[in-house]
Motif scaffolding. Sequence first.
Motif, PDB file in Angstrom:
ATOM      1  N   ARG A 226       0.821  -1.200   0.000  1.00 46.88           N
ATOM      2  CA  ARG A 226       0.000   0.000   0.000  1.00 46.88           C
ATOM      3  C   ARG A 226       0.859   1.255   0.000  1.00 46.88           C
ATOM      4  O   ARG A 226       0.501   2.285  -0.592  1.00 46.88           O
ATOM      5  CB  ARG A 226      -0.915   0.001   1.225  1.00 46.88           C
ATOM      6  N   ILE A 227       2.010   1.206   0.680  1.00 46.73           N
ATOM      7  CA  ILE A 227       2.919   2.363   0.685  1.00 46.73           C
ATOM      8  C   ILE A 227       3.535   2.562  -0.702  1.00 46.73           C
ATOM      9  O   ILE A 227       3.683   3.693  -1.173  1.00 46.73           O
ATOM     10  CB  ILE A 227       4.004   2.183   1.753  1.00 46.73           C
ATOM     11  N   ILE A 228       3.876   1.455  -1.359  1.00 43.77           N
ATOM     12  CA  ILE A 228       4.456   1.569  -2.707  1.00 43.77           C
ATOM     13  C   ILE A 228       3.414   2.092  -3.686  1.00 43.77           C
ATOM     14  O   ILE A 228       3.691   2.991  -4.489  1.00 43.77           O
ATOM     15  CB  ILE A 228       5.025   0.212  -3.161  1.00 43.77           C
ATOM     16  N   SER A 271       4.705  11.259   8.972  1.00 44.10           N
ATOM     17  CA  SER A 271       3.708  11.222   7.889  1.00 44.10           C
ATOM     18  C   SER A 271       3.326   9.788   7.551  1.00 44.10           C
ATOM     19  O   SER A 271       2.139   9.470   7.370  1.00 44.10           O
ATOM     20  CB  SER A 271       4.263  11.929   6.653  1.00 44.10           C
ATOM     21  N   LEU A 272       4.305   8.903   7.470  1.00 46.91           N
ATOM     22  CA  LEU A 272       4.009   7.490   7.202  1.00 46.91           C
ATOM     23  C   LEU A 272       3.148   6.893   8.300  1.00 46.91           C
ATOM     24  O   LEU A 272       2.222   6.116   8.048  1.00 46.91           O
ATOM     25  CB  LEU A 272       5.312   6.706   7.053  1.00 46.91           C
ATOM     26  N   THR A 277      -1.881   4.614   9.741  1.00 48.84           N
ATOM     27  CA  THR A 277      -2.956   4.558  10.748  1.00 48.84           C
ATOM     28  C   THR A 277      -4.306   4.902  10.123  1.00 48.84           C
ATOM     29  O   THR A 277      -5.333   4.260  10.406  1.00 48.84           O
ATOM     30  CB  THR A 277      -2.640   5.529  11.900  1.00 48.84           C
ATOM     31  N   ASP A 278      -4.320   5.928   9.258  1.00 46.18           N
ATOM     32  CA  ASP A 278      -5.572   6.355   8.626  1.00 46.18           C
ATOM     33  C   ASP A 278      -6.034   5.364   7.563  1.00 46.18           C
ATOM     34  O   ASP A 278      -7.241   5.147   7.372  1.00 46.18           O
ATOM     35  CB  ASP A 278      -5.364   7.739   8.009  1.00 46.18           C
ATOM     36  N   ALA A 284      -2.548  12.756  -3.299  1.00 50.23           N
ATOM     37  CA  ALA A 284      -3.152  13.978  -2.752  1.00 50.23           C
ATOM     38  C   ALA A 284      -3.157  13.951  -1.228  1.00 50.23           C
ATOM     39  O   ALA A 284      -2.832  14.949  -0.561  1.00 50.23           O
ATOM     40  CB  ALA A 284      -4.573  14.131  -3.280  1.00 50.23           C
ATOM     41  N   ARG A 285      -3.506  12.795  -0.640  1.00 50.82           N
ATOM     42  CA  ARG A 285      -3.522  12.651   0.811  1.00 50.82           C
ATOM     43  C   ARG A 285      -2.104  12.756   1.386  1.00 50.82           C
ATOM     44  O   ARG A 285      -1.892  13.323   2.460  1.00 50.82           O
ATOM     45  CB  ARG A 285      -4.141  11.294   1.165  1.00 50.82           C
ATOM     46  N   ILE A 286      -1.149  12.209   0.649  1.00 50.21           N
ATOM     47  CA  ILE A 286       0.252  12.254   1.102  1.00 50.21           C
ATOM     48  C   ILE A 286       0.712  13.700   1.246  1.00 50.21           C
ATOM     49  O   ILE A 286       1.314  14.103   2.255  1.00 50.21           O
ATOM     50  CB  ILE A 286       1.159  11.477   0.134  1.00 50.21           C
ATOM     51  N   GLU A 287       0.450  14.552   0.243  1.00 44.83           N
ATOM     52  CA  GLU A 287       0.869  15.948   0.303  1.00 44.83           C
ATOM     53  C   GLU A 287       0.188  16.691   1.446  1.00 44.83           C
ATOM     54  O   GLU A 287       0.806  17.505   2.142  1.00 44.83           O
ATOM     55  CB  GLU A 287       0.568  16.634  -1.023  1.00 44.83           C
ATOM     56  N   GLU A 288      -1.072  16.416   1.675  1.00 36.55           N
ATOM     57  CA  GLU A 288      -1.810  17.056   2.768  1.00 36.55           C
ATOM     58  C   GLU A 288      -1.213  16.682   4.125  1.00 36.55           C
ATOM     59  O   GLU A 288      -1.001  17.544   4.998  1.00 36.55           O
ATOM     60  CB  GLU A 288      -3.284  16.637   2.683  1.00 36.55           C
TER      61      GLU A 288
END
Length: 522
Positions: A226-228, A271-272, A277-278, A284-288
């Motif tokens: 999921r991270i990749i 951030s990770l 957790t979320d 887009a979510r990563i930048e936020e």
Amino acid sequence: MEFFTIINFVLVFLGLVIGFVISKFLEKTSITKSFENAKKEAENILKSASIEGENIKKDKIFQAKEKFLELKSEHEKHILNREKNLTDVQKRIKDKESQVSNELSINKKNNQSLNDKISSFDKKLELVEKKSDQVNKLHKEQVEKLEKLSSMSASEAKKELVQSLKEEAKTEALEFTQNIIEDAKLSARQEAKKIVISTIQRVGTEEAIDNCVSVFNIESDDVKGRIIGREGRNIRAIESATGVEIIVDDTPEAIILSCFDSVRREVARLSLHKLVTDGRIHPARIEEVVKKTKKEIENEIIEVGKRTVIDLGIHGLNPALIKAVGRMKYRSSYGQNLLQHSREVAKLCGIMSSELGLNPKIAKRAGLLHDIGKVPEEETETPHALLGMQWAEKFEEKPDVCNAIGAHHDEIEMNNLISPIVQVCDAISGARPGARRQVLDSYIERLKEMEDVAYSFKGVNKAYAIQAGRELRVMVESEKISDDHAAKLSFEISQKIQTDMTYPGQVKVTVIRETRAVNIAS
């Protein structure tokens, strides 16, 4: 019958006369002998009396001299006391006069009584002046008598006494100074070693080494996918937003975050953690999340600074300096964490200044702030010691603290005792075996220099050195840089790195140009 009686009477009378004559002769002889004996005794008494008189005379003269000196000193003391008393009386009278004058201006109704007081004080003052004149006359008479007796004037006697005292004092002072210097030479080095050793023993030092890698733990290996993300889009978005290289390998339940900048690394880690957790992981979510995390890190920096200042008992520090202290947590000096190093130096300075009888609060303050020049918000060519001194002067720190910050690497001259203490404690903390890694600091400088090369070109938005300096990833503004210009920019950056820098191996320059079209449906 009568005839015999007369003869007997005559014979008795003659016997009496002869006895009287003989007794008178014997008495005269004894008187003569007694007179001669008395005469001899009288002569002996006169001789002994003469000798004793001479001795008594000498003793009396010596006693008279001693008495004279004693009376002289007593008289001088008496005169000084009388003069002092007279001065005190005059002062009290003057004070009373001033008090009376004040009362006159305030209480006009009591003019008559105040006038009486003034007249009585004037009489007292006249009496005091008369007594003062009498004392001066007596003093002059006594001085004249003493001058006659000693055959010296008062000024000559005073000069002779002062000269003898000066010579005696000089001799004693030279002997005392020489003894002190010799004792100091013998004990100074030993005492200095004792102070330094006891100071080091009283502070529990740690070998705080910062690495360039952090480990992010995950619950299962499914999270790695999921991270990749699809075709690696999520991991690329994270690396672009944070400037941290994310290494996903076969290590179970762990992802490695690699970056020389500990702030970036901490932003990526938090951030990770939030993304995992979320559960929502997309560009887009990563930048936020990264933007929010950066703001949280700024607040955390301020909190760390406040906690550090409170722990060390330092008060009244400017908020800008508190923030600089907090930024030290995410900086390192030759691999040694800068905040832990500064805290250690502050504690050492406080203990050592106390041992030397100096102000430990000022020493702690200077020790904590001595390396604030290493955490500038913008890079500068000014040495960190001078930059830190300029900051301290700007925020109105004490001159001793400013000088200690600027002089701890001998950029400026030391002008107080706190400065050498800070320099020594900085060396104690940083120079011990294992505290620092020289190679790591030069490596970080090389990576920063590589990023600065990319920022020197127009249109560059972000630049991150990753993979231990083997790759330079450059994000450009799509409005200013076209696709053709991006290829040209990649070549120019690589050529400048090749020309201006010294580095091992090869450096891969990747220029990323991203075009976004955003519309809002309402």
